[in-house]
Design an enzyme around this catalytic site. Sequence first.
Site, PDB file in Angstrom:
ATOM      1  N   GLU A   1      32.496  14.069 -73.769  1.00  0.00           N
ATOM      2  CA  GLU A   1      32.692  12.771 -74.015  1.00  0.00           C
ATOM      3  C   GLU A   1      33.774  12.374 -75.525  1.00  0.00           C
ATOM      4  O   GLU A   1      34.380  11.307 -75.055  1.00  0.00           O
ATOM      5  CB  GLU A   1      31.493  11.838 -74.407  1.00  0.00           C
ATOM      6  CG  GLU A   1      30.438  11.848 -73.062  1.00  0.00           C
ATOM      7  CD  GLU A   1      31.014  10.748 -71.955  1.00  0.00           C
ATOM      8  OE1 GLU A   1      31.615  10.058 -72.318  1.00  0.00           O
ATOM      9  OE2 GLU A   1      30.727  11.069 -70.912  1.00  0.00           O
TER      10      GLU A   1
ATOM     11  N   HIS B   1      39.329   6.365 -69.910  1.00  0.00           N
ATOM     12  CA  HIS B   1      38.401   7.181 -70.100  1.00  0.00           C
ATOM     13  C   HIS B   1      38.157   8.365 -69.208  1.00  0.00           C
ATOM     14  O   HIS B   1      37.984   9.666 -69.654  1.00  0.00           O
ATOM     15  CB  HIS B   1      37.258   6.153 -69.914  1.00  0.00           C
ATOM     16  CG  HIS B   1      35.925   6.808 -70.350  1.00  0.00           C
ATOM     17  ND1 HIS B   1      35.224   6.784 -71.479  1.00  0.00           N
ATOM     18  CD2 HIS B   1      35.085   7.804 -69.420  1.00  0.00           C
ATOM     19  CE1 HIS B   1      34.066   7.395 -71.443  1.00  0.00           C
ATOM     20  NE2 HIS B   1      33.749   7.979 -70.281  1.00  0.00           N
ATOM     21  N   GLU B   2      38.197   8.072 -67.732  1.00  0.00           N
ATOM     22  CA  GLU B   2      38.176   9.061 -66.739  1.00  0.00           C
ATOM     23  C   GLU B   2      39.113  10.105 -67.049  1.00  0.00           C
ATOM     24  O   GLU B   2      38.928  11.529 -66.655  1.00  0.00           O
ATOM     25  CB  GLU B   2      37.844   8.435 -65.270  1.00  0.00           C
ATOM     26  CG  GLU B   2      36.797   7.634 -65.229  1.00  0.00           C
ATOM     27  CD  GLU B   2      35.296   8.003 -65.866  1.00  0.00           C
ATOM     28  OE1 GLU B   2      35.000   9.334 -65.938  1.00  0.00           O
ATOM     29  OE2 GLU B   2      34.423   7.308 -66.264  1.00  0.00           O
TER      30      GLU B   2
ATOM     31  N   HIS C   1      38.508  12.775 -69.526  1.00  0.00           N
ATOM     32  CA  HIS C   1      37.458  13.832 -68.953  1.00  0.00           C
ATOM     33  C   HIS C   1      38.261  14.816 -68.017  1.00  0.00           C
ATOM     34  O   HIS C   1      38.177  15.800 -68.014  1.00  0.00           O
ATOM     35  CB  HIS C   1      36.131  13.082 -68.026  1.00  0.00           C
ATOM     36  CG  HIS C   1      35.339  12.440 -68.621  1.00  0.00           C
ATOM     37  ND1 HIS C   1      34.401  13.118 -69.602  1.00  0.00           N
ATOM     38  CD2 HIS C   1      34.804  11.387 -68.900  1.00  0.00           C
ATOM     39  CE1 HIS C   1      33.248  12.489 -70.293  1.00  0.00           C
ATOM     40  NE2 HIS C   1      33.653  11.258 -69.468  1.00  0.00           N
TER      41      HIS C   1
END
Lengths: 506, 506
Positions: free
Chosen positions: A295, A265-266, A269
């Site tokens: 997101e 997830h990170e 980003h």
Amino acid sequence: VTPLDALGRELRDLLGEIADLESAAGLLGWDERTKMPPAGGAARAEQHATLARVIHERLGSDRLGRLLDDARSRLDGGDEDGASAVVAVARREWEKARRVPGALRADLARAESLSEQAWAEARAKSSFALLRPHLERLLELKRLYIECFEVEHPYDALLDDFEPEARTGEVRATLERLRDGIVPLVERIAAQPELDDSCLYGDFPLDAQRRLAGELAAMLPLPAGGWRLDDTAHPFAESIARTDIRLTTRYDPGYLGTAVWSVIHEAGHGLYEAGMPADLARTPAGRPRSLSLHESQSRLWENWVGRGRPFMTALHPLLAAHFPERMEAVSVDELYGAANVVRPSLIRVEADEVTYNLHIVIRFELELELFEGRLGVSDLPEAWRARYFKYLGLEVPDDATGVLQDVHWPSGAFGYFPTYSLGNVIAAQLWERVRSEIGDLDDRLAAADLEPLYAWLGERLFRHAGKLPAAATVERVLGTSIDPTPLVAHLAAKYGELYRIDAAVA
Amino acid sequence: VTPLDALGRELRDLLGEIADLESAAGLLGWDERTKMPPAGGAARAEQHATLARVIHERLGSDRLGRLLDDARSRLDGGDEDGASAVVAVARREWEKARRVPGALRADLARAESLSEQAWAEARAKSSFALLRPHLERLLELKRLYIECFEVEHPYDALLDDFEPEARTGEVRATLERLRDGIVPLVERIAAQPELDDSCLYGDFPLDAQRRLAGELAAMLPLPAGGWRLDDTAHPFAESIARTDIRLTTRYDPGYLGTAVWSVIHEAGHGLYEAGMPADLARTPAGRPRSLSLHESQSRLWENWVGRGRPFMTALHPLLAAHFPERMEAVSVDELYGAANVVRPSLIRVEADEVTYNLHIVIRFELELELFEGRLGVSDLPEAWRARYFKYLGLEVPDDATGVLQDVHWPSGAFGYFPTYSLGNVIAAQLWERVRSEIGDLDDRLAAADLEPLYAWLGERLFRHAGKLPAAATVERVLGTSIDPTPLVAHLAAKYGELYRIDAAVA
């Protein structure tokens, strides 16, 4: 000569300075959450306040206004994708800054830093009382902030900091459509036998998890020598520059899934930040501005790539290499099932892909009530409990796993939450398109060959950088508006198959 | 109400902002040297340049000048130790800033950051050619910087940034007296049998060294929860706030001494910063300004405490706990001898207490020749070799262990080196006094009870903070001028005993 030379040296330098100061402020924040000795907190709050004031002073300066006017008349609307886009974005930020007193901006930065520090203790002790005065102070300052703007709905002013030009009414409508699509799916899944995710629970030593997390991040197309991964309490990603990406994660010694999917997830980003066009660097149009688009990238990598069936073929050997006793006996299909268990739960960041959006709906509704004056800070813990029972059928045992779980409100980020669900919505729209355009995408993902996907995202999405609001960007990339239909369809299809729900009903 | 309220709110806030921006710049530097992904270097140089420009702009602003004038006439010389001292220091920094164009300040910051990044590669490849253009650029900018001031000697302007109000002639005289005292001692030591330091050489796994270093730092009276220790290529200490001290060290897998005494050295810097008076925080008088005083603290802890016989009793069990096979068979006296071997060597940071000052003399002499125009950048490697042969009798095999070994010149810190020897000189003066005033000092050090020493330094030295130049501070603390006699006497006595040199001759 680059297109941005048309801005003129003085304007470029000033915009570059503002960007550098924002990078320095970003580093203060990253450091505070990963490295800072705890006793440094009070001084750090002052440092944040000063950086915020200095940035605000430049951003709202007469000089910037004059330089932007000059550039606009010189450019006369030409070069829409380059210099003119930079001027338009900077002009909007300038107009916003002009409305907010510098002292209020500094007060907010200081209060947010102190409140976030208090939150860490409050959460550890599960004591809402420790956080409450900080939240009340933040609400008071945020109301002053809202008053600086002429808005239809008070929440519009908050939303705009995370989702420029978005309106509360539109966001509410989208989230309601999403909620109405998801609630019946959750009910149908709950009626089916549970999937087995026991392979992800047990004893996973932290050192081995850290090595796994580092190798997992390195599998993704992050810039060589341009990123790092650190431990933190509440995972986040920060871009100090597009060549200096800071990922963070946390580790649960009893559950492997926390680290694996929070890293992906990170990294999502980080991949977005790293993919910003080099020629727009150090300009306000050259960095992401819509958190929904941000997101969309973290969720696309986490859920569509990282929890998808094809990538499990690449992920499985990595997990097995670090935890052979646990993982060698598990099949790729079993891992796929374990990664996608749907189970109403208390903690947002550990929620599955389906119920996740209900966590967001709860927070969004409470934020609206707070700022519409229908809810007081002291009512939050109880309102939280009531809402978790209503949407997820869960009793909240304490505030640490309830209203204190997220860093957003304690750090002043009211208006942020809806962007997570909007990000899911946009990710589903992007995924539908990329699958139709890269014929062998599944094979690539299974082979951990992520470059074609990353290149597609770069050519289609990243090149728009922060030039346009989310809705206009989606329109440019896909030719459609932001629409939850593909997300609901994706969830129905994926979980219908996983949970063997009759397709006609799903 | 605190004494500094007399400054007035606006002046306090402005000085506080400048201090906060300097803290943010300090964090950029700490991060660059410990955490930053290598690809982030170019962006970091711009961030440094911007912070330098913003700080410079505020420091040299009309507004600061006016606020300082107002405060000075309001205070009328009263409260010499509080508000008036702050005004005097700020006034001097304002006057310096007024003389330097902001663009030059930014150019220097950018060039220094880029040069330091190039140095890392140049040193790794032992290629002076990679660094040379950067040094030439720095020399060019430094000459422009010197021209901003009216100075007797060009080096005065450089020195002043590290040692306010010091003069080249005085420093030269002190270093010459020191050199003339040390050279014969080195010769006499060389005529004696060598001490045995084999216990510090061998295979020392880095993880165990890191644990040892962390426990060693924790033995020192650093502020609880207010410091951390990280790895770096060239050890340094940075204070982000007095409650946020960053120590760094490096580790040599084949030599234990590098980590042990570099940690104590950097902790000495950190202890000084942590001891600054709380009521002067965020003012220019509230932080160390004299690097000689700074080095007096790092060297006092490293050499007078850390390499002294009493503390060996406390250090030995710590080393033995982490490296029992190596250290349990070594006696405390043997460890004391090993910690104090005098041996002319190529690397300054690994030099013993006696020859160390000759490394400084070499650098100081070369700096003077550079800025007096008697030496070109391209002549540096050869001049370095000649000087090491002259003073230390050593052949320099390559530039990595020669002119490229130190970060100072590549990072633009010309004028810094003499402060190391001045620090040694002042440390000896302070030590003479503290020994006479704390009767049981040796017993305390042997018991690792370092609080009495730290409290003495706080009451005597730290309370002066950055209010006065080094010479005036020493005058206040000791009632004497800066004088190398105690240092020469200390070295003669300590090494006379260790090397069994006839006391009458030594």
